[in-house]
Design a protein around this motif. Structure first.
Motif, PDB file in Angstrom:
ATOM      1  N   MET A   1     -72.172 -47.223  -1.880  1.00  0.00           N
ATOM      2  CA  MET A   1     -72.775 -47.632  -3.163  1.00  0.00           C
ATOM      3  C   MET A   1     -72.603 -46.617  -4.273  1.00  0.00           C
ATOM      4  O   MET A   1     -73.489 -45.628  -4.219  1.00  0.00           O
ATOM      5  N   SER A   2     -72.115 -46.947  -5.258  1.00  0.00           N
ATOM      6  CA  SER A   2     -71.746 -45.834  -6.477  1.00  0.00           C
ATOM      7  C   SER A   2     -73.069 -46.024  -7.492  1.00  0.00           C
ATOM      8  O   SER A   2     -73.940 -46.979  -7.363  1.00  0.00           O
ATOM      9  N   GLN A   4     -73.290 -46.543 -10.221  1.00  0.00           N
ATOM     10  CA  GLN A   4     -73.366 -47.918 -11.358  1.00  0.00           C
ATOM     11  C   GLN A   4     -73.625 -49.045 -10.668  1.00  0.00           C
ATOM     12  O   GLN A   4     -74.451 -49.736 -11.033  1.00  0.00           O
ATOM     13  N   GLU A   5     -73.483 -49.163  -9.332  1.00  0.00           N
ATOM     14  CA  GLU A   5     -73.853 -50.114  -8.489  1.00  0.00           C
ATOM     15  C   GLU A   5     -75.363 -50.135  -8.156  1.00  0.00           C
ATOM     16  O   GLU A   5     -76.360 -51.398  -8.273  1.00  0.00           O
ATOM     17  N   LYS A   8     -77.219 -51.583 -11.279  1.00  0.00           N
ATOM     18  CA  LYS A   8     -77.047 -52.618 -11.832  1.00  0.00           C
ATOM     19  C   LYS A   8     -78.116 -53.452 -10.642  1.00  0.00           C
ATOM     20  O   LYS A   8     -78.686 -54.336 -10.985  1.00  0.00           O
TER      21      LYS A   8
END
Length: 61
Positions: A1-2, A4-5, A8
């Protein structure tokens, strides 16, 4: 999971918790119930849910 993810995901979690709290206070206001909040010193106080909605509305406007 990045990264940014993850950001979010946490944003969605915060939004969901906020919505759940709002719905709970609105329900309690309709039923004439009270809620417990912290005062400026961090001490718990009991107020009517209707009063809590009014306080929150005044802060956001």
């Amino acid at each position: 999971m990045s990264e940014q993810e993850v950001i979010k995901l946490f944003d969605r979690i915060r939004e969901s918790i906020s919505n759940a709290q709002r719905m709970m206070v609105e329900r309690k206001a309709k039923l004439g119930e009270t809620i417990v909040i912290a005062d400026a010193d961090g001490k718990p106080i009991e107020i009517s849910a209707k009063d809590a909605i009014n306080r929150y509305s005044n802060k956001t406007n």
